[in-house]
Write a protein that holds these residues in place. Structure first.
Motif, PDB file in Angstrom:
ATOM      1  N   ASP A  98       0.827  -1.210   0.000  1.00  0.00           N
ATOM      2  CA  ASP A  98       0.000   0.000   0.000  1.00  0.00           C
ATOM      3  C   ASP A  98       0.858   1.255   0.000  1.00  0.00           C
ATOM      4  OD1 ASP A  98      -2.538  -1.275   0.015  1.00  0.00           O
ATOM      5  OD2 ASP A  98      -2.261  -1.741   2.121  1.00  0.00           O
ATOM      6  N   GLU A  99       1.952   1.205  -0.696  1.00  0.00           N
ATOM      7  CA  GLU A  99       2.860   2.354  -0.812  1.00  0.00           C
ATOM      8  C   GLU A  99       3.468   2.767   0.525  1.00  0.00           C
ATOM      9  OE1 GLU A  99       3.594   3.776  -3.705  1.00  0.00           O
ATOM     10  OE2 GLU A  99       1.926   3.390  -5.073  1.00  0.00           O
ATOM     11  N   SER A 100       3.364   1.933   1.522  1.00  0.00           N
ATOM     12  CA  SER A 100       3.938   2.277   2.820  1.00  0.00           C
ATOM     13  C   SER A 100       5.339   1.705   2.940  1.00  0.00           C
ATOM     14  CB  SER A 100       3.057   1.733   3.944  1.00  0.00           C
ATOM     15  OG  SER A 100       3.852   1.408   5.068  1.00  0.00           O
ATOM     16  N   GLU A 101       6.285   2.593   3.187  1.00  0.00           N
ATOM     17  CA  GLU A 101       7.663   2.142   3.288  1.00  0.00           C
ATOM     18  C   GLU A 101       7.862   1.295   4.537  1.00  0.00           C
ATOM     19  OE1 GLU A 101      10.456   5.317   3.017  1.00  0.00           O
ATOM     20  OE2 GLU A 101      12.078   3.968   2.422  1.00  0.00           O
ATOM     21  N   VAL A 102       7.077   1.586   5.540  1.00  0.00           N
ATOM     22  CA  VAL A 102       7.185   0.816   6.781  1.00  0.00           C
ATOM     23  C   VAL A 102       6.776  -0.639   6.542  1.00  0.00           C
ATOM     24  CG1 VAL A 102       6.292   0.556   9.116  1.00  0.00           C
ATOM     25  CG2 VAL A 102       6.811   2.839   8.229  1.00  0.00           C
ATOM     26  N   LYS A 103       5.613  -0.798   5.914  1.00  0.00           N
ATOM     27  CA  LYS A 103       5.163  -2.153   5.588  1.00  0.00           C
ATOM     28  C   LYS A 103       6.183  -2.852   4.711  1.00  0.00           C
ATOM     29  CE  LYS A 103       0.080  -1.924   5.435  1.00  0.00           C
ATOM     30  NZ  LYS A 103      -1.098  -2.273   4.606  1.00  0.00           N
ATOM     31  N   HIS A 105       9.339  -2.402   4.323  1.00  0.00           N
ATOM     32  CA  HIS A 105      10.573  -2.774   4.993  1.00  0.00           C
ATOM     33  C   HIS A 105      10.358  -3.957   5.930  1.00  0.00           C
ATOM     34  CE1 HIS A 105      14.412  -1.910   7.221  1.00  0.00           C
ATOM     35  NE2 HIS A 105      14.764  -1.801   5.965  1.00  0.00           N
ATOM     36  N   HIS A 106       9.219  -3.983   6.542  1.00  0.00           N
ATOM     37  CA  HIS A 106       8.907  -5.100   7.424  1.00  0.00           C
ATOM     38  C   HIS A 106       8.835  -6.405   6.643  1.00  0.00           C
ATOM     39  CE1 HIS A 106       7.127  -7.349  10.680  1.00  0.00           C
ATOM     40  NE2 HIS A 106       6.188  -7.745   9.856  1.00  0.00           N
ATOM     41  N   TYR A 107       8.117  -6.377   5.535  1.00  0.00           N
ATOM     42  CA  TYR A 107       8.027  -7.565   4.682  1.00  0.00           C
ATOM     43  C   TYR A 107       9.409  -8.027   4.238  1.00  0.00           C
ATOM     44  CZ  TYR A 107       2.943  -7.625   3.889  1.00  0.00           C
ATOM     45  OH  TYR A 107       1.599  -7.749   4.020  1.00  0.00           O
ATOM     46  N   VAL A 108      10.188  -7.089   3.768  1.00  0.00           N
ATOM     47  CA  VAL A 108      11.497  -7.449   3.236  1.00  0.00           C
ATOM     48  C   VAL A 108      12.361  -8.115   4.309  1.00  0.00           C
ATOM     49  CG1 VAL A 108      13.668  -6.490   2.381  1.00  0.00           C
ATOM     50  CG2 VAL A 108      11.504  -5.771   1.370  1.00  0.00           C
ATOM     51  N   ARG A 109      12.293  -7.589   5.507  1.00  0.00           N
ATOM     52  CA  ARG A 109      13.069  -8.192   6.597  1.00  0.00           C
ATOM     53  C   ARG A 109      12.674  -9.646   6.825  1.00  0.00           C
ATOM     54  NH1 ARG A 109      15.377  -5.056  11.043  1.00  0.00           N
ATOM     55  NH2 ARG A 109      14.526  -6.708  12.345  1.00  0.00           N
ATOM     56  N   VAL A 110      11.377  -9.851   6.909  1.00  0.00           N
ATOM     57  CA  VAL A 110      10.897 -11.213   7.149  1.00  0.00           C
ATOM     58  C   VAL A 110      11.280 -12.140   5.999  1.00  0.00           C
ATOM     59  CG1 VAL A 110       8.837 -12.646   7.375  1.00  0.00           C
ATOM     60  CG2 VAL A 110       8.996 -10.474   8.617  1.00  0.00           C
ATOM     61  N   LEU A 111      11.112 -11.660   4.786  1.00  0.00           N
ATOM     62  CA  LEU A 111      11.398 -12.496   3.619  1.00  0.00           C
ATOM     63  C   LEU A 111      12.881 -12.837   3.535  1.00  0.00           C
ATOM     64  CD1 LEU A 111       9.052 -10.561   1.220  1.00  0.00           C
ATOM     65  CD2 LEU A 111       8.786 -12.952   1.889  1.00  0.00           C
ATOM     66  N   SER A 126      11.572   6.148  -3.754  1.00  0.00           N
ATOM     67  CA  SER A 126      12.757   5.957  -4.584  1.00  0.00           C
ATOM     68  C   SER A 126      14.018   5.798  -3.742  1.00  0.00           C
ATOM     69  CB  SER A 126      12.890   7.110  -5.580  1.00  0.00           C
ATOM     70  OG  SER A 126      13.133   8.310  -4.912  1.00  0.00           O
ATOM     71  N   ALA A 127      14.064   6.484  -2.615  1.00  0.00           N
ATOM     72  CA  ALA A 127      15.205   6.275  -1.727  1.00  0.00           C
ATOM     73  C   ALA A 127      14.870   5.110  -0.809  1.00  0.00           C
ATOM     74  CB  ALA A 127      15.482   7.533  -0.911  1.00  0.00           C
ATOM     75  N   SER A 128      14.875   3.930  -1.387  1.00  0.00           N
ATOM     76  CA  SER A 128      14.332   2.777  -0.687  1.00  0.00           C
ATOM     77  C   SER A 128      15.349   2.093   0.223  1.00  0.00           C
ATOM     78  CB  SER A 128      13.807   1.775  -1.712  1.00  0.00           C
ATOM     79  OG  SER A 128      13.462   0.573  -1.088  1.00  0.00           O
ATOM     80  N   ARG A 129      15.029   2.092   1.504  1.00  0.00           N
ATOM     81  CA  ARG A 129      15.863   1.376   2.458  1.00  0.00           C
ATOM     82  C   ARG A 129      15.849  -0.111   2.140  1.00  0.00           C
ATOM     83  NH1 ARG A 129      14.293   1.587   8.201  1.00  0.00           N
ATOM     84  NH2 ARG A 129      12.166   1.680   7.397  1.00  0.00           N
ATOM     85  N   SER A 130      14.725  -0.574   1.611  1.00  0.00           N
ATOM     86  CA  SER A 130      14.589  -1.998   1.324  1.00  0.00           C
ATOM     87  C   SER A 130      15.576  -2.444   0.259  1.00  0.00           C
ATOM     88  CB  SER A 130      13.170  -2.297   0.867  1.00  0.00           C
ATOM     89  OG  SER A 130      12.251  -1.871   1.840  1.00  0.00           O
ATOM     90  N   VAL A 131      15.730  -1.625  -0.766  1.00  0.00           N
ATOM     91  CA  VAL A 131      16.668  -1.967  -1.821  1.00  0.00           C
ATOM     92  C   VAL A 131      18.071  -2.108  -1.241  1.00  0.00           C
ATOM     93  CG1 VAL A 131      17.824  -1.085  -3.878  1.00  0.00           C
ATOM     94  CG2 VAL A 131      15.335  -0.945  -3.698  1.00  0.00           C
ATOM     95  N   THR A 132      18.436  -1.150  -0.412  1.00  0.00           N
ATOM     96  CA  THR A 132      19.754  -1.185   0.233  1.00  0.00           C
ATOM     97  C   THR A 132      19.936  -2.463   1.042  1.00  0.00           C
ATOM     98  OG1 THR A 132      19.393   1.187   0.531  1.00  0.00           O
ATOM     99  CG2 THR A 132      21.324   0.221   1.598  1.00  0.00           C
ATOM    100  N   LEU A 133      18.925  -2.769   1.809  1.00  0.00           N
ATOM    101  CA  LEU A 133      19.010  -3.940   2.679  1.00  0.00           C
ATOM    102  C   LEU A 133      19.168  -5.225   1.875  1.00  0.00           C
ATOM    103  CD1 LEU A 133      18.870  -5.080   5.514  1.00  0.00           C
ATOM    104  CD2 LEU A 133      16.387  -5.111   5.340  1.00  0.00           C
ATOM    105  N   ILE A 134      18.351  -5.365   0.849  1.00  0.00           N
ATOM    106  CA  ILE A 134      18.414  -6.570   0.020  1.00  0.00           C
ATOM    107  C   ILE A 134      19.791  -6.701  -0.628  1.00  0.00           C
ATOM    108  CG2 ILE A 134      17.506  -7.694  -2.046  1.00  0.00           C
ATOM    109  CD1 ILE A 134      14.791  -6.319  -1.381  1.00  0.00           C
ATOM    110  N   GLN A 135      20.279  -5.603  -1.110  1.00  0.00           N
ATOM    111  CA  GLN A 135      21.582  -5.645  -1.754  1.00  0.00           C
ATOM    112  C   GLN A 135      22.693  -5.958  -0.758  1.00  0.00           C
ATOM    113  OE1 GLN A 135      21.727  -1.896  -4.034  1.00  0.00           O
ATOM    114  NE2 GLN A 135      21.318  -3.143  -5.838  1.00  0.00           N
ATOM    115  N   LYS A 136      22.546  -5.431   0.436  1.00  0.00           N
ATOM    116  CA  LYS A 136      23.552  -5.698   1.461  1.00  0.00           C
ATOM    117  C   LYS A 136      23.599  -7.194   1.779  1.00  0.00           C
ATOM    118  CE  LYS A 136      24.068  -4.115   6.111  1.00  0.00           C
ATOM    119  NZ  LYS A 136      23.484  -3.114   7.030  1.00  0.00           N
ATOM    120  N   GLN A 137      22.436  -7.814   1.720  1.00  0.00           N
ATOM    121  CA  GLN A 137      22.391  -9.253   1.999  1.00  0.00           C
ATOM    122  C   GLN A 137      22.748 -10.079   0.769  1.00  0.00           C
ATOM    123  OE1 GLN A 137      21.772 -10.462   5.064  1.00  0.00           O
ATOM    124  NE2 GLN A 137      21.543  -8.393   5.881  1.00  0.00           N
TER     125      GLN A 137
END
Lengths: 334, 334
Positions: A98-103, A105-111, A126-137
């Motif tokens: 739902d366009e929520s960065e919080v949601k 990021h939470h999903y990405v962590r669990v996945l 566009s400044a997505s913390r999730s992208v950074t996190l996935i790439q870091k992993q």
DNA sequence: TTGTAGGCGTTATCAT
DNA sequence: ATGATAACGCCTACAA
């Protein structure tokens, strides 16, 4: 639940032999193979893929993180993803942000914890913390629909080109005062569509004074609000360009409420189609995205990363959009 | 990727202590807790849920096996499922069967191997091998939309009641010759809708001679074909009752092609709504299913099984449908 | 062609 | 309050 050991015991062999039978790997004599298969059948043995994943470090599961499956565009993308994934024996976990960065990021962590083999992501920002996190992993990632500053693979539609085409269509019909009902200014697709709009109008030498761009949400109420705001302007635009399907629907409602007919009084066009299957009378002139293809393409690209086929350099795949002229746009009145 | 052991080493503690910090279980002194948390942060440690699942025998992953996510009804159901699942920390794997029992069975086998904690299933056929298999493996299961002979939990709409209501609506408008464009005779929802139709017509003492029921696929082309077949009948029905949304769309197309106007010449009603968001001008009189609620309810019921809250006896939850009168139905002409 | 040993990353059980 | 040990189910070495 019986395990591989139970089967081994039942067949009088070592567990590894059962494993070889299950996976068709290594040498197993026909006699033993049959014996093992019989015991498997008898016991109703089901291999445990969780255990297998723990060893192999592959889950054969992919993550599809998008904004809202309820939007027919994303529904179709998801179908393309799922079809392509199942072809290659992968399962897909679906998540709506739902366009929520919080949601998101939470999903990405669990996945990530669930060790999915790869991500298909539509970043909420566009400044997505999730992208950074996935790439870091170091987990393979393909971004869909939107651009991000990070170096990633992206599959998206040519929003700029599609918007240009749509604006050109209106200009060709003689419209000069074309209002753009855009999406949120921070979303790259909205920016691109505005850019395409401007390119067409500049090319046609439409002065700035005749251009109007308003920003709002990619939703029906967003479209409704933007259209209402524009209807007080004078002179009124002769055509409305909605940056997506929901905005178009909201705008249409606002227009009708004020007594304006489409296309007799104003023309209305939109980016994104409304799937023909849902429309009793296809009406809207649109620039349709190739949604199914987007999902399919993105998944295949992701798979290439898993198998190491994809080149290391990141690539961007641009899908064309299709101009479909229907009844909501017509010649501007003199 | 760092493991729990790396964190333990870094913090100078035993792995189990790290586990206690992660899961907030057991006693850990504040000093050690902080030390561990720092190391987790520093190393970018991510717990491995695959390993955890192997021990705990819980994956916190559920399977959603439906016919086609592209049908807006199922899209909405899926959203209800996903929302409810994420509320409780569960992920959802999505699968499309396209009504193929082969695909369905294949998916179910794989999902069973992946140790999903439960299934939400829309069986392709009523004598479902998949249902049998899932039950044999003792994995919690909730069936959606359709009835099956097996003893299972089912969440579905009151098709019979909804169809009755819709037929009543037409009768109240003075229609007597009402044609039913049904789905496949072997699907329980199609049967139920025909039953509701008959109950209303019997109550209104409409003779058999004035009733017509044709069977076809739950698709647009199915509706198109059925409507065409009926249009040669004499005297022509004054109203058409489509057993689902796609049939209605196909029928509408057939009617228009032959030059019949809806509702002036014939009335048209349908089971299943077309989501308002996709319709520029809501037109069809329908009996709408509560799709989101169906998904949400089914998932919650499934969760109750996982937590052991649900009674052991199997239950059937019947959701009401909502009659929405719009412009496609009107008074029968005398 | 078949088997033995060990470990993937985590946590339950039982100490200390 | 913290730790040692073992086990979850499977498969990759490496023998035999």
């Amino acid at each position: 639940m019986p395990t591989i050991k139970d089967v081994a015991k039942g067949a009088g062999v070592a567990p590894i032999t059962v494993s070889r039978v299950i996976n068709n790997s290594g040498y197993v004599s026909d006699a033993i193979r049959h014996r093992v298969e019989d015991v498997i059948e008898e016991l109703g043995y089901v291999p445990n893929r969780v255990a297998r994943s723990l060893r192999s470090k592959q889950t054969h599961t992919l993550a599809l993180v998008l904004t809202d499956i309820t939007n027919p565009f994303w529904t179709t993308v998801a179908r393309g993803v799922e079809d392509a994934a199942s072809e290659d024996g992968f399962s897909v976990i679906l998540c709506n942000t739902d366009e929520s960065e919080v949601k998101e990021h939470h999903y990405v962590r669990v996945l990530l914890q669930k060790q999915v083999d790869g991500f298909l992501l539509v970043p909420a920002h566009s400044a997505s913390r999730s992208v950074t996190l996935i790439q870091k992993q170091q987990v393979p990632l393909v971004v869909m629909d939107r651009t991000v500053p990070a170096a990633v693979d992206i599959v998206r539609s040519d929003s700029e080109g599609g918007a240009y085409q749509l604006a050109r269509h209106l200009l060709d019909l003689g419209h000069r005062r074309i209002a753009m009902l855009s999406g949120p200014p921070e979303v790259s697709t909205a920016q691109d569509r505005v850019a395409g709009y401007h390119r067409a109008l500049t090319e046609a030498e439409v002065p700035d004074a005749d251009r109007t761009v308003v920003y709002g949400a990619f939703t029906e109420s967003g479209g409704y609000g933007m259209a209402q705001a524009l209807l007080t302007a004078f002179p009124r635009p002769t055509a409305f360009f909605a940056a997506n399907n929901f905005i178009a629907i909201g705008a249409f409602r606002a227009l009708r409420e004020i007594g304006l007919r489409v296309p007799e009084d104003v023309s209305l066009v939109a980016f994104d189609d409304i799937p023909a299957a849902f429309a009793l009378e296809p009406f809207l002139t649109v620039s349709a995205q190739r949604a199914y293809e987007m999902g399919q393409t993105a998944l295949r690209l992701l798979l290439q990363h898993l198998t190491g086929e994809a080149s290391l350099g990141h690539q961007e795949i641009l899908l064309p959009t299709d101009l479909i002229v229907r009844r909501s746009s017509q010649q501007a009145r003199a």
